[in-house]
Write an enzyme that holds these catalytic residues in place. Structure first.
Site: not given
Ligand code: COA
Length: 258
Positions: A65, A110, A113, A133
């Site tokens: 999400a 999400g 999910e 989460e």
């Molecule tokens: N919500 C909003 N933005 C998200 C996102 C999310 N769930 N997941 C990734 N993004 C965005 C990042 O903020 C970043 O945006 P920016 O370039 O404007 O800063 C962009 O997507 C790229 O992500 P980034 O974190 O730089 O990539 P990465 O390769 O370093 O890491 C992940 C990849 C998937 C490990 C990391 O993005 C992450 O942990 N995301 C969240 C996962 C999460 O907690 N999901 C559950 C949400 S309830």
């Protein structure tokens, strides 16, 4: 028509690509609205027999999400958001037309999910699954606690939920979370070739199988009872008569969805 999805309909298969690659296809309000609308199209467009959900770009299916929408929510708004997401994902699960996930990278929160709401999943070798989460002080809100437990079993589910750990595609295969792991370039070809086989079967029988399989987990209904009821109803269809006749006549059936 859709601001966050790319849609392609070919060979009766609708490929839905969630298209926010710069945000790793995170699910914001607009994506949910678009998914809800495309589900309506899948239900009502007779040209579509089945669908694939995938993510744009090489890195992510859906990374969760959209966390940037979380900060402003109070408890009531969070409850409403969870309920709305659950309802849309339930629509996927209950779709009478098969909807499968082609997981092309991160399927987190999400995203995991969403994949689990689909009828089954195919993963690219680079796919990663998880419910992180707990890292944010949250729990999954779109059915993850329920479906992960149904699909992989309680011990594995609780470990994933409370550790926030990711698993790779081959572990997901071992857990039964995905049906196949393929090279990233073969992902959509594999998904389409499976759906082409499924699309040649009787649509009402497909819908009844989905309904009966879902009923296993529906505590308000007895799954075996549903199976009996749907089995009986299939005998009332033209496709059942055509399918059994075609078998006996050693020819291909011509299903009409009636
Ligand atoms: N919500 C909003 N933005 C998200 C996102 C999310 N769930 N997941 C990734 N993004 C965005 C990042 O903020 C970043 O945006 P920016 O370039 O404007 O800063 C962009 O997507 C790229 O992500 P980034 O974190 O730089 O990539 P990465 O390769 O370093 O890491 C992940 C990849 C998937 C490990 C990391 O993005 C992450 O942990 N995301 C969240 C996962 C999460 O907690 N999901 C559950 C949400 S309830």
């Amino acid at each position: 028509m859709y601001s966050t999805l790319l849609i392609q309909i070919e060979n009766n298969i609708c490929t839905i690509t969630i298209n926010r690659p710069d945000k790793l296809n995170a699910l914001n309000k607009d994506v949910f609205t678009d998914i809800n609308n495309v589900l309506h199209e899948i239900e009502n467009n007779a040209e579509i027999k089945s669908a694939i959900i995938t993510g744009a770009g090489p890195k992510a299916f859906v990374a969760g999400a959209d966390i940037s929408e979380f900060g402003k929510l109070n408890k009531e708004q969070a409850i409403a958001m969870s309920k709305k997401g659950q309802d849309i994902f339930l629509r996927i699960e209950n779709s009478p037309k098969p909807i499968i996930a082609a997981v092309n990278g991160f399927a987190l929160g999400g995203g995991c999910e969403l994949a689990m709401a689909c009828h089954f999943r195919i993963a690219a070798e680079n796919a990663k699954f998880g419910q992180p989460e707990v890292n944010l002080g949250l729990i999954p809100g779109y059915g993850g606690t329920q479906r992960l437990t149904q699909i992989v079993g309680k011990g594995r589910s609780i470990e994933l939920l409370i550790s926030g750990n990711m698993i790779d595609a081959n572990t997901a295969l071992q857990y039964g979370l995905v049906n196949y792991v393929v090279h990233p370039e073969e992902l959509l070809t594999k998904a389409r070739s499976i759906l082409e086989v499924i699309n040649s079967k009787a649509p009402l029988a497909i819908a009844a199988c989905i309904k009966a399989a879902n009923a296993v987990f529906d505590k308000s209904e007895n799954g075996f009872g549903t199976e009996v009821k749907e089995f009986g109803e299939s005998f009332d269809t033209a496709d059942m008569k055509e399918g059994t006749a075609a078998f006996l006549e050693k020819r291909k059936p011509n299903f009409t969805g009636k």
